[in-house]
Design an enzyme around this catalytic site. Structure first.
Site, PDB file in Angstrom:
ATOM      1  N   THR A  15     -10.411 -16.261  10.303  1.00 43.56           N
ATOM      2  CA  THR A  15      -9.370 -16.277   9.523  1.00 43.56           C
ATOM      3  C   THR A  15      -9.697 -16.214   7.942  1.00 43.56           C
ATOM      4  O   THR A  15     -10.726 -16.609   7.658  1.00 43.56           O
ATOM      5  CB  THR A  15      -8.624 -17.756   9.853  1.00 43.56           C
ATOM      6  OG1 THR A  15      -7.749 -17.649   8.605  1.00 43.56           O
ATOM      7  CG2 THR A  15      -9.415 -18.788   9.680  1.00 43.56           C
ATOM      8  N   ASP A  57       2.047 -15.170  19.438  1.00 43.48           N
ATOM      9  CA  ASP A  57       2.550 -15.872  20.627  1.00 43.48           C
ATOM     10  C   ASP A  57       1.618 -16.936  21.181  1.00 43.48           C
ATOM     11  O   ASP A  57       0.150 -17.018  21.060  1.00 43.48           O
ATOM     12  CB  ASP A  57       2.747 -14.647  21.788  1.00 43.48           C
ATOM     13  CG  ASP A  57       3.726 -13.835  21.184  1.00 43.48           C
ATOM     14  OD1 ASP A  57       4.943 -14.381  20.961  1.00 43.48           O
ATOM     15  OD2 ASP A  57       3.650 -12.543  21.151  1.00 43.48           O
ATOM     16  N   ARG A  92       4.426 -15.762 -15.831  1.00 46.15           N
ATOM     17  CA  ARG A  92       4.910 -14.900 -14.724  1.00 46.15           C
ATOM     18  C   ARG A  92       4.020 -15.267 -13.531  1.00 46.15           C
ATOM     19  O   ARG A  92       3.027 -15.791 -13.698  1.00 46.15           O
ATOM     20  CB  ARG A  92       4.123 -13.400 -15.217  1.00 46.15           C
ATOM     21  CG  ARG A  92       4.874 -12.753 -16.271  1.00 46.15           C
ATOM     22  CD  ARG A  92       6.335 -12.129 -16.008  1.00 46.15           C
ATOM     23  NE  ARG A  92       6.853 -11.344 -17.004  1.00 46.15           N
ATOM     24  CZ  ARG A  92       7.622 -11.948 -18.039  1.00 46.15           C
ATOM     25  NH1 ARG A  92       7.720 -13.215 -17.779  1.00 46.15           N
ATOM     26  NH2 ARG A  92       7.956 -11.158 -18.736  1.00 46.15           N
ATOM     27  N   ASP A 128      -8.443 -17.981   6.007  1.00 42.99           N
ATOM     28  CA  ASP A 128      -8.225 -19.217   5.372  1.00 42.99           C
ATOM     29  C   ASP A 128      -9.417 -20.137   5.346  1.00 42.99           C
ATOM     30  O   ASP A 128      -9.461 -21.279   4.581  1.00 42.99           O
ATOM     31  CB  ASP A 128      -7.234 -19.931   6.145  1.00 42.99           C
ATOM     32  CG  ASP A 128      -5.794 -19.218   6.323  1.00 42.99           C
ATOM     33  OD1 ASP A 128      -5.604 -18.515   5.502  1.00 42.99           O
ATOM     34  OD2 ASP A 128      -4.915 -19.561   7.263  1.00 42.99           O
ATOM     35  N   HIS A 146      -2.897 -20.912   4.007  1.00 39.95           N
ATOM     36  CA  HIS A 146      -2.142 -21.897   4.936  1.00 39.95           C
ATOM     37  C   HIS A 146      -2.248 -23.282   4.189  1.00 39.95           C
ATOM     38  O   HIS A 146      -1.951 -23.280   3.154  1.00 39.95           O
ATOM     39  CB  HIS A 146      -2.635 -21.804   6.143  1.00 39.95           C
ATOM     40  CG  HIS A 146      -1.776 -22.281   7.297  1.00 39.95           C
ATOM     41  ND1 HIS A 146      -1.814 -23.727   8.011  1.00 39.95           N
ATOM     42  CD2 HIS A 146      -0.291 -21.920   7.671  1.00 39.95           C
ATOM     43  CE1 HIS A 146      -0.785 -23.758   8.862  1.00 39.95           C
ATOM     44  NE2 HIS A 146      -0.089 -22.795   8.548  1.00 39.95           N
ATOM     45  N   GLN A 166      -4.413  -9.730   0.579  1.00 33.48           N
ATOM     46  CA  GLN A 166      -5.580 -10.338   0.770  1.00 33.48           C
ATOM     47  C   GLN A 166      -6.278 -10.273   2.121  1.00 33.48           C
ATOM     48  O   GLN A 166      -7.562 -10.644   2.694  1.00 33.48           O
ATOM     49  CB  GLN A 166      -5.267 -11.936   0.616  1.00 33.48           C
ATOM     50  CG  GLN A 166      -5.224 -12.431  -0.790  1.00 33.48           C
ATOM     51  CD  GLN A 166      -4.359 -13.446  -0.770  1.00 33.48           C
ATOM     52  OE1 GLN A 166      -4.792 -14.517  -1.214  1.00 33.48           O
ATOM     53  NE2 GLN A 166      -3.359 -13.574  -0.454  1.00 33.48           N
TER      54      GLN A 166
HETATM   55  O1  F6P Z   1      -3.639 -17.601   8.619  1.00 35.83           O
HETATM   56  C1  F6P Z   1      -3.750 -16.610   7.653  1.00 35.83           C
HETATM   57  C2  F6P Z   1      -2.475 -16.206   6.830  1.00 35.83           C
HETATM   58  O2  F6P Z   1      -2.710 -15.157   6.288  1.00 35.83           O
HETATM   59  C3  F6P Z   1      -2.270 -17.493   6.077  1.00 35.83           C
HETATM   60  O3  F6P Z   1      -3.065 -17.616   4.831  1.00 35.83           O
HETATM   61  C4  F6P Z   1      -0.837 -17.412   5.731  1.00 35.83           C
HETATM   62  O4  F6P Z   1      -0.114 -18.558   5.620  1.00 35.83           O
HETATM   63  C5  F6P Z   1      -0.199 -16.768   7.281  1.00 35.83           C
HETATM   64  O5  F6P Z   1      -1.432 -16.179   7.841  1.00 35.83           O
HETATM   65  C6  F6P Z   1       0.750 -15.768   6.945  1.00 35.83           C
HETATM   66  O6  F6P Z   1       1.172 -15.231   8.223  1.00 35.83           O
HETATM   67  P1  F6P Z   1       2.127 -14.051   8.715  1.00 35.83           P
HETATM   68  O7  F6P Z   1       1.204 -12.969   8.366  1.00 35.83           O
HETATM   69  O8  F6P Z   1       2.420 -14.425   9.962  1.00 35.83           O
HETATM   70  O9  F6P Z   1       3.054 -14.142   7.435  1.00 35.83           O
END
Ligand code: F6P
Length: 373
Positions: A133, A75, A291, A135, A179, A299
């Site tokens: 994060t 949010d 595959r 990422d 991301h 992760q």
């Molecule tokens: O920002 C962390 C992350 O895990 C990204 O790698 C991924 O794109 C996104 O969040 C996934 O988000 P959600 O858990 O909202 O599906």
């Protein structure tokens, strides 16, 4: 007289959040009799004044816990779904902040959270953020906590995929989160010995990936592992997306802006399922059975690595020191093995992509790993 400090976690969870909460709280209790008020589920909990008092007992036994004891959400203060409406709830959050007589609000989050935290700062609140994060794409910090743990998980997955790919003479495509940044796919790809690594920073040509796989076959290697970042794009897709962004930047008037936004949403939707397309294309172009494995939220789960615990703890302790020094409006960054307080304005809205001359990319190229270009 105790100092009241608020804390919340926002955006996707990651390992190390609880270690950071513990560090802020414990260091605060040691040095300044801090009263730490946790807000549940990110900015929504702040708006609704849903709290968790983080006393010594509550801060115990959470160092090794994955996720966040506070809960989290995506949010945004200025665009909060409330009933059937989407409202700017910044004022409601400031009222809660004032009600608790907070000296400061600590926001733990990634890129989006840094932007939201800046908005709260501009609305008159004292803010400090920490960069988290998986990422690793937050600007002006060497690394974010959560990344190291996710890197190990993705690397182990690639290790495991090797033996099954070899046994079946298959191509295995593995989709890795991140991301729109390639840090996780690149790091795990190099550490796990992937044969091709596709990241958003380098638009790929599927034919060049197929050619790399064919060459491996000629050299007697009858399997390949292709690590694909979830945000990786083909040259064509990347050009379309760039054009859509340009159109959005130039859009004039409400209708044009709306159309440009719709076009972007449409392209993003098309991009979902991209790794399945890559897998099918590689099967067709190489004639090898292929595959797809999507690692997904695996992760992000589980206990933080030692490196993430250390980083989150170091940043959390520095955060408590900054509160004592009344230095607000900053993100506590990791810099050259130490920390730095970076102005929030410089972080918010900037994303850290993989630079095209990054040593890991150079390393991969020298090893003959296909990067899709
Ligand atoms: O920002 C962390 C992350 O895990 C990204 O790698 C991924 O794109 C996104 O969040 C996934 O988000 P959600 O858990 O909202 O599906």
């Amino acid at each position: 007289m105790p100092i009241s400090v608020g804390i919340l976690t926002s955006g996707g969870d990651c390992p190390g959040l609880n270690a950071a909460i513990r560090a802020v709280g414990k260091a605060g209790l040691e040095s300044m009799d801090m009263r730490l008020v946790g807000f549940r589920d990110g900015f929504r909990g702040l708006m609704q004044d849903r709290t968790l008092h983080l006393d010594r007992e509550r801060l115990s036994n959470i160092l090794t816990l994955g996720g966040t004891i506070l809960g989290t959400s995506r949010d945004k203060p200025h665009r909060m779904p409330v009933g059937n409406q989407v409202l700017d709830m910044t004022d409601a959050m400031r009222e809660v902040y004032e009600k608790h007589q907070l000296e400061c609000l600590v926001c733990l989050g990634g890129g989006g959270t840094q932007k939201n935290a800046l908005r709260l700062m501009e609305a008159g609140m004292n803010i400090i953020t920490l960069p988290k994060t998986i990422d690793n794409d937050v600007a002006l910090t060497d690394v974010t906590f959560g990344y190291d743990t996710a890197l190990s998980i993705a690397t182990e997955a690639i290790d495991r995929l090797h033996s099954t790919a070899t046994s079946h003479n298959r191509v295995i495509v593995v989709e890795i989160m991140g991301h729109s940044a390639g840090w996780l796919a690149l790091g795990a790809g190099v550490a796990g010995g992937a044969d091709a690594i596709l990241i958003p920073e380098i638009p790929y040509d599927i034919e060049s990936v197929a050619e790399a796989i064919r060459k491996r076959t000629q050299h007697g290697k009858h399997f390949s592992i292709v690590a694909v970042a979830e945000g990786a794009m083909s040259v064509e897709e990347s050009a379309k997306l760039e054009a859509a962004h340009e159109a959005k930047r130039k859009a004039d008037g409400k209708k044009e802006k709306e159309q440009a936004r719709e076009r972007l949403t449409e392209l993003e939707a098309l991009h979902r399922g991209n790794t399945l397309r890559v897998t099918e294309q590689l099967e067709q172009l190489t004639g090898m059975e292929s595959r797809l494995t999507i690692l997904g939220h695996l992760q992000r789960g589980g206990t933080p690595s030692a490196a993430d615990r250390l980083l989150a703890t170091t940043l959390g302790v520095r955060c408590a020191e900054l509160i004592g020094e009344k230095r607000f409006g900053v993100m506590v960054a990791a810099r050259n093995g130490s920390t730095a307080a970076v102005p929030l304005e410089d972080v918010a809205g900037n994303r850290k992509s993989v630079p095209l001359d990054h040593p890991w990319l150079m390393t991969a190229r020298r090893l003959g790993v296909c990067l899709g270009d």
